[in-house]
Design an enzyme around this catalytic site. Sequence first.
Site, PDB file in Angstrom:
ATOM      1  CB  THR A   1      16.828  45.223  27.612  1.00 13.11           C
ATOM      2  OG1 THR A   1      15.939  44.119  27.806  1.00 13.11           O
ATOM      3  CG2 THR A   1      17.584  45.049  26.313  1.00 13.11           C
ATOM      4  CB  CYS A   2      18.486  50.056  29.438  1.00 17.29           C
ATOM      5  SG  CYS A   2      16.964  50.388  28.521  1.00 17.29           S
TER       6      CYS A   2
END
Length: 182
Positions: free
Chosen positions: A61-62
Amino acid sequence: MIKYVPQVTFKTRVRDEKIGTSTQLSTSGENPYRWQDVATDEIFKGKKVALFGLPGAFTPTCSSTHLPGYEAKYDELKKLGADDVICVSVNDAFTMFQWGKHLGVKNVRLLPDGNSEFTRKLGMLVKKENLGFGLRSWRYSMFVDDGEIKKAFIEPGFSDDCPMDPFEVSDADTMLNYLRSL
């Protein structure tokens, strides 16, 4: 949540064209770098900063959404009053550099918190041992004016070994909406 960003010294690496290839403290070749300590005040004093923290470089997600979202909205954040947009993660300077290079980040400043001192003092340090990550940052964003935390967006479910990775309120759009409301 604390009222002011914590006073720490970040261990960063900066490009220095004066460093020769034989210097042990540099990377050799075309991209010589040197260590540079950067104090909290150098980053936040007299500035308005859109700051966001995330669990780690190269994580799903980062890498796919959180950092790219801020990079894409960088110009809008600046137009709405942010002097700087900073991503902090509990990673070392080498990892943060390679992550930024891998993603093609040109605008967002990647700030390594390798010792997790800033994240811990901010109250955002959590265990992610269930994923083999060790200690990492909880996902958050905040608007900081001259070191004072004016608004914080902390993802729900703050806990050690959280089985999920919530990403609902710390995105660039939430920060933009906040800045538009000022």
